[in-house]
Write an enzyme that holds these catalytic residues in place. Structure first.
Site, short mmCIF file in Angstrom:
data_model
loop_
_atom_site.label_atom_id
_atom_site.label_comp_id
_atom_site.label_asym_id
_atom_site.label_seq_id
_atom_site.Cartn_x
_atom_site.Cartn_y
_atom_site.Cartn_z
N ASP A 154 0.86 -1.19 0.00
CA ASP A 154 0.00 0.00 0.00
C ASP A 154 0.89 1.24 0.00
O ASP A 154 2.10 1.14 0.25
CB ASP A 154 -0.93 0.02 1.22
N GLU A 195 -0.02 -0.91 5.90
CA GLU A 195 1.11 -0.41 6.69
C GLU A 195 1.04 1.09 6.86
O GLU A 195 1.26 1.63 7.94
CB GLU A 195 2.43 -0.80 6.01
ZN LIG Z 1 6.99 1.55 4.10
#
Ligand SMILES: [Zn+2]
Length: 321
Positions: free
Chosen positions: A113, A178
């Site tokens: 992501d 994340e």
């Molecule tokens: Zn990263």
């Protein structure tokens, strides 16, 4: 891409792997280009982007399957938004390749992501079009973290294509939240402690920086974040500057004074007791940092700052990563 290859590639197995990688560089860059083109933004909670993120996870799972890895796409449920709406959470991929008990097992962590990116934010090129400038590739997620995830996959694929026996068993944990703080990842890791992670000898977190554009770095410690909220309240109306000025401060001035009291001019945190839990830098570490190959001037110019505010040292702990 016109990056120079190693001047004298190593002999033997590594040499064969390096030559394979050089030969297939265009192909690897093309895959990265396809990954970068996906707007897998995990921050903005809008259905279109969430679909892009789910598509990215599927593509990553497919790439891992192409390696011959078994891939478990773990459903992470849904994300509840402050307005009560929900969005599907991207799955976490747990992949494994090889289970020879005689070999050590290395697990690679990465995420696919990205943070939001718009050209108006200051990008010199379209963030979702991988663009080569002076032998460097620019694109959202090219470094953080799609490129490094692909680098490991490509390395393994080179061994497989050359029909070379891998010296290690390989596992991957790849996530898609994340940038949004990895909600639920810790719970998954704990849950998998005695299963997926039980055979893992080494974890490689390749979600970090190179020390210079041509030099990778081994990272053995990273900084964390602590978030605090401070709120300064005033009475229920503004103070008249003539009547109260000089006697009472508006909250903004109090807030500025409070924030200004948190660090000194060298960046040292002034909150009492905060360093009690920080292990001091050892002489051995200091010695290692002295020899570190970090060009501060290059770091300054690549950060595009005119000068460092604080007394910046050539120590990794001064590098805010
Ligand atoms: Zn990263």
């Amino acid at each position: 891409m016109s990056a120079p290859s190693s001047p004298s590639p190593p002999a033997g197995l590594l040499g064969r792997v390096f030559r394979y990688i050089d030969r297939h560089q265009d192909e690897f860059v093309q895959t990265l280009r396809e990954w970068v083109a996906i707007e897998s933004d995990s921050i903005q909670p809008v259905p279109r982007l969430r679909q892009e993120l789910l598509r990215m996870m599927t593509l990553a799972a497919d790439q891992l399957r192409c390696l011959g890895a078994s891939v478990d796409s773990v459903d992470m449920g849904s994300q509840k938004l402050p307005d009560g709406d929900t969005l599907p959470m991207p799955p976490v991929l747990l992949a494994e390749l090889g289970s020879d008990p005689q070999k050590p097992t290395v697990c690679f962590y990465g995420h696919v992501d990205v943070q939001p990116a718009r050209q108006e934010d200051g990008w010199l090129t379209d963030p979702y079009t991988l663009t080569e400038v002076d032998g460097k590739l620019y694109g959202r997620g090219a470094t953080d973290n799609k490129g490094p995830v692909l680098a490991w996959i490509n390395a393994v694929s080179a061994f497989r294509a050359l029909q070379e026996d891998m010296p290690v068993n390989v596992k991957f944990i790849v996530e898609g939240m994340e940038e949004a703080g990895s909600p639920a990842l810790e719970e998954l890791v704990r849950r998998e402690k005695d299963r997926f992670f039980s055979s893992v000898d080494y974890i490689v977190i390749s979600d970090n920086l190179w020390i210079s554009p041509r030099k990778p770095a081994l990272i053995y410690g990273t900084r964390g974040n602590s978030y605090f909220t401070v709120e300064v309240k005033c009475r229920d109306q503004d103070f008249h500057s003539g009547t109260f000025g000089g006697i009472l401060n508006e909250p903004m001035a109090d807030l500025v004074a409070l924030l200004g009291s948190l660090v000194d001019a060298s960046g040292r945190i002034l909150v009492p007791g905060i360093y009690d839990h920080v292990a001091p830098v050892t002489d051995k570490e200091r010695e290692a940092y002295e020899a570190i190959d970090l060009d501060l001037e290059e770091y300054r110019s690549s950060s595009r700052v005119e000068k460092f505010l604080f007394d910046t040292k050539v120590w990794p702990q001064s590098v805010g990563i």
